[in-house]
Design an enzyme around this catalytic site. Sequence first.
Site, short mmCIF file in Angstrom:
data_model
loop_
_atom_site.label_atom_id
_atom_site.label_comp_id
_atom_site.label_asym_id
_atom_site.label_seq_id
_atom_site.Cartn_x
_atom_site.Cartn_y
_atom_site.Cartn_z
NE ARG A 1 -1.58 -1.52 3.65
CZ ARG A 1 -1.73 -1.28 4.96
NH1 ARG A 1 -2.91 -1.04 5.40
NH2 ARG A 1 -0.76 -1.62 5.67
CD GLU B 1 5.53 7.70 16.80
OE1 GLU B 1 4.46 7.40 17.09
OE2 GLU B 1 6.47 7.61 17.39
CG ASP C 1 5.09 21.74 12.96
OD1 ASP C 1 6.09 21.88 13.84
OD2 ASP C 1 4.38 20.86 13.06
CG HIS D 1 18.02 31.92 7.65
ND1 HIS D 1 17.11 31.26 6.53
CD2 HIS D 1 18.77 32.96 6.81
CE1 HIS D 1 17.16 31.90 5.48
NE2 HIS D 1 18.09 32.79 5.43
CE LYS E 1 15.71 27.17 12.67
NZ LYS E 1 16.31 27.62 11.43
CE1 TYR F 1 12.05 26.83 9.58
CE2 TYR F 1 11.64 25.75 7.47
CZ TYR F 1 11.70 27.03 8.40
OH TYR F 1 11.70 28.16 7.64
CE LYS G 1 15.79 38.39 5.85
NZ LYS G 1 14.44 38.02 6.55
CG ASP G 2 18.66 34.06 2.52
OD1 ASP G 2 18.65 34.67 3.64
OD2 ASP G 2 18.45 32.82 2.33
#
Length: 182
Positions: free
Chosen positions: A23, A28, A47, A61, A71, A131, A168-169
């Site tokens: 299937r 988890e 999240d 970051h 994280k 994350y 920005k980065d």
Amino acid sequence: MKIETVNIPDLYIIKPTVYEDSRGFFYELYNQKRFSNENFENIFVQDNISLSQKGTIRGLHYQLNPFSQAKLVTVIKGKVLDVVVDLRKKSPTFGKWFSVELSEQNRWQLLIPKGFAHGFSVLSKEALFLYKCDNEYNKECERGINIFDTYLNIDWKISKNEAVVSEKDFALPLFSEAEFNF
């Protein structure tokens, strides 16, 4: 689940137990009680999901204390090179980086403690990245390090010419100029 240590203290690769049959599969993704049993004391409160195209590099970051974040990251679809840099001044691996491929095939997770800069590059056509964070986002404490810093010399598995990076980065400071308080 299987937990593997790496060459940077307090950083862990988590390999979930996956049940597969005709299937499909089941596993988890997260269980607070099991994490507590492994002495991981993080209580995740937020999240985040990002969708990125091939060649995208996001990062590096982090948030300053008191809003720093641990994280738990994984890839739902696609494949990324996940990268962290140790910013903990008293750590034996201060200023060192670690990378691991996370993908929908291996279903691995990386548990990143507070005091690390984080980023990833997308190696597949696109990647859906998840994350979990143990602290909420705080704009005033948001910081970063330039992904192309020659001191860090990170191999993103994507050439600089092909990299898709936000303005920005791209404008983030070098490691030697970055502000951190870990």
